[in-house]
Scaffold this active site. Structure first.
Site, mmCIF file in Angstrom:
data_model
loop_
_atom_site.group_PDB
_atom_site.id
_atom_site.type_symbol
_atom_site.label_atom_id
_atom_site.label_comp_id
_atom_site.label_asym_id
_atom_site.label_seq_id
_atom_site.Cartn_x
_atom_site.Cartn_y
_atom_site.Cartn_z
ATOM 1 N N PRO A 1 -32.183 25.167 -46.572
ATOM 2 C CA PRO A 1 -32.772 24.926 -45.258
ATOM 3 C C PRO A 1 -31.829 25.360 -44.150
ATOM 4 O O PRO A 1 -30.610 25.244 -44.280
ATOM 5 C CB PRO A 1 -32.941 23.409 -45.238
ATOM 6 C CG PRO A 1 -31.823 22.896 -46.095
ATOM 7 C CD PRO A 1 -31.565 23.956 -47.139
ATOM 8 N N PHE B 1 -19.850 25.889 -39.771
ATOM 9 C CA PHE B 1 -19.076 27.119 -39.962
ATOM 10 C C PHE B 1 -18.650 27.293 -41.423
ATOM 11 O O PHE B 1 -18.002 28.271 -41.769
ATOM 12 C CB PHE B 1 -17.869 27.176 -39.017
ATOM 13 C CG PHE B 1 -18.201 27.591 -37.596
ATOM 14 C CD1 PHE B 1 -19.520 27.837 -37.205
ATOM 15 C CD2 PHE B 1 -17.199 27.748 -36.656
ATOM 16 C CE1 PHE B 1 -19.826 28.220 -35.898
ATOM 17 C CE2 PHE B 1 -17.496 28.141 -35.346
ATOM 18 C CZ PHE B 1 -18.806 28.369 -34.973
ATOM 19 N N ASP C 1 -27.465 23.136 -34.389
ATOM 20 C CA ASP C 1 -27.503 22.954 -35.841
ATOM 21 C C ASP C 1 -27.381 24.314 -36.538
ATOM 22 O O ASP C 1 -28.038 24.555 -37.563
ATOM 23 C CB ASP C 1 -28.781 22.221 -36.277
ATOM 24 C CG ASP C 1 -28.653 21.641 -37.684
ATOM 25 O OD1 ASP C 1 -27.565 21.733 -38.280
ATOM 26 O OD2 ASP C 1 -29.655 21.095 -38.186
ATOM 27 N N HIS D 1 -23.116 20.613 -32.598
ATOM 28 C CA HIS D 1 -23.583 20.567 -33.994
ATOM 29 C C HIS D 1 -23.670 21.960 -34.608
ATOM 30 O O HIS D 1 -24.674 22.647 -34.452
ATOM 31 C CB HIS D 1 -24.957 19.879 -33.995
ATOM 32 C CG HIS D 1 -25.504 19.593 -35.342
ATOM 33 N ND1 HIS D 1 -26.451 18.619 -35.552
ATOM 34 C CD2 HIS D 1 -25.280 20.136 -36.559
ATOM 35 C CE1 HIS D 1 -26.781 18.575 -36.832
ATOM 36 N NE2 HIS D 1 -26.075 19.509 -37.470
ATOM 37 N N ASN E 1 -34.228 21.696 -41.795
ATOM 38 C CA ASN E 1 -34.222 20.237 -41.706
ATOM 39 C C ASN E 1 -33.635 19.787 -40.380
ATOM 40 O O ASN E 1 -32.509 20.178 -40.079
ATOM 41 C CB ASN E 1 -33.347 19.616 -42.811
ATOM 42 C CG ASN E 1 -33.968 19.747 -44.175
ATOM 43 O OD1 ASN E 1 -35.154 19.956 -44.317
ATOM 44 N ND2 ASN E 1 -33.141 19.645 -45.191
HETATM 45 O O1 DOR Z 1 -31.477 22.866 -41.902
HETATM 46 C C1 DOR Z 1 -30.411 22.314 -42.125
HETATM 47 N N1 DOR Z 1 -29.328 22.992 -42.576
HETATM 48 N N2 DOR Z 1 -30.302 21.005 -41.936
HETATM 49 C C2 DOR Z 1 -29.213 20.309 -42.305
HETATM 50 O O2 DOR Z 1 -29.141 19.143 -42.066
HETATM 51 C C3 DOR Z 1 -28.104 20.965 -43.019
HETATM 52 C C4 DOR Z 1 -28.045 22.379 -42.623
HETATM 53 C C5 DOR Z 1 -27.111 23.150 -43.494
HETATM 54 O O3 DOR Z 1 -25.970 22.713 -43.721
HETATM 55 O O4 DOR Z 1 -27.491 24.234 -43.952
HETATM 56 ZN ZN ZN Z 2 -28.727 17.437 -40.001
HETATM 57 ZN ZN ZN Z 3 -26.635 20.162 -39.340
#
Ligand code: DOR
Ligand code: ZN
Ligand code: ZN
Length: 358
Positions: free
Chosen positions: A254, A21, A240, A18, A213
């Site tokens: 986020p 980029f 993430d 996850h 998030n």
């Molecule tokens: O914190 C997050 N950033 N959560 C997400 O689901 C999307 C991600 C982002 O693409 O910046």
């Molecule tokens: Zn997510």
């Molecule tokens: Zn994500």
């Protein structure tokens, strides 16, 4: 297997299910070259790219462009997710009929699919095509406890749809006690579900004021997640990795630029504290995520690709985002003292990161 010599350890390189980029569309935050360098610096040689680009990745055209870029940079292997809904909006999923190799996963990043009927159709399509469907149920809403119920309900719903469709459902960034309890129950029932946990959700609690998030959670959630890691319920650590500029962070974007701090955060909060041993960490950072992607990596053995990482587990050092190869310097962990430093990363026997070059 892991070989230990005075704190210097050779492990299979990591696989990240996850990452963001940001290419195409948001290359001022990250691009495939900077992202690949960041991955190699974090000890990763395989990444699974999310679809919330601009335009969102909904076609083989974009997949092919991305794969070509990844190949020409040549530092890591990558897979590109395709968004469940066309352009990540509306209820159109006929684009999924055109999806072929090398795509492994569908995903609707950063929102979750609101319509249950639509999510079921997408899962049936995944089942038919042998694809994994990644659920961002815990992104269903954007704040703290008042939205927790909505997020947990979305997790529960997706598990019911998994039961109904038989598709391989992969739950992203699981962070609440309720979510991991539902997933544990689903696994006991034999549902085709896997799940990932992000390093920052294990390492820090909601006493930290930083926008990401899903949000940082309570200590009781972390304890439940760690218990699930010990029991083998958690299949993978996934970062993430969400790089942003400092201006975008100021405006409320986020996310954490996390791929270069993943191993030290996990090593420090899981192994150093005695919750699990290094072999178990290797299992959830390398072997299992590779298995989920269906690739022959993540182990050291005959027939496996020589994707390796050399780490120093004795060295205590400070996290310094200015050293990140990622364009995103957004981390709440700057200055934290951690254990577990990536020294050298090998991709197919070739060095793709060496700390001595810094
Ligand atoms: O914190 C997050 N950033 N959560 C997400 O689901 C999307 C991600 C982002 O693409 O910046
Ligand atoms: Zn997510
Ligand atoms: Zn994500």
């Amino acid at each position: 297997r892991v070989f230990d010599a005075l704190g210097i350890v050779v492990m299979p390189a990591f696989t990240d299910l996850h990452v963001h980029f940001r290419e195409p569309g948001f290359t001022y935050k990250e691009d495939i070259e900077s992202g690949s360098r960041a991955a190699a610096r974090g000890g990763y040689t395989t990444v699974n790219l999310m679809a919330n680009t601009n335009p969102p990745c909904s076609s083989m055209d974009i997949v092919n462009q991305v794969m070509e870029r990844v190949g020409s940079v040549g530092l890591v292997d990558a897979f590109q997710c395709v968004s469940i809904t066309s352009g990540m909006q509306g209820d159109e999923i006929s684009h999924l009929d055109l999806i072929t190799e090398p795509v492994k996963c569908l995903s609707d990043d950063g929102k979750g699919v609101a319509s249950s009927g639509l999510m079921l159709k997408a899962m049936q399509k995944c089942k038919e095509k042998g694809l994994v469907i990644m659920s961002h149920a815990e992104d269903a809403s954007i704040s703290k406890d008042d939205y927790r119920l909505a997020e947990n309900l979305m997790t529960w719903r997706d598990l019911q749809l998994c039961r109904e469709s038989g598709a391989h459902l992969h739950m992203c960034h699981v962070s609440t006690k309720e979510a991991i309890d539902y997933i544990t129950q689903a696994k006991l029932e034999g549902l085709n579900v896997t799940c990932e946990v992000a390093p920052h959700h294990i390492y820090a609690t909601d006493s930290l004021d930083y926008k990401v998030n899903p949000p940082f959670r309570k200590m009781s959630d972390i304890e439940a997640i760690i218990a699930a890691i010990k029991l083998g319920i958690v299949d993978a650590i996934a970062t993430d990795h969400a790089p942003h500029t400092s201006e975008d962070k100021r405006q409320g974007a986020p996310g954490i630029s996390g791929i270069e701090t993943s191993f030290p955060l996990c090593y420090t909060s899981l192994v150093k504290k005695g919750h699990i041993d290094l072999c178990k960490l290797s299992d959830i950072m390398s072997r299992r995520p590779a298995e989920i992607l269906g690739i022959n990596k993540g182990r050291i053995g005959v027939g496996c690709e020589a994707d390796l990482v050399i780490v120093d587990i004795e060295d205590c050092y400070e996290i310094d985002p200015q050293k990140f190869a990622s364009k995103g310097k957004n981390t709440p962990f700057a200055g934290d003292k951690v254990y577990g430093k990536v020294l050298i990363t090998f991709k197919s026997g070739r060095i793709v990161y060496d700390y001595k070059d810094e």
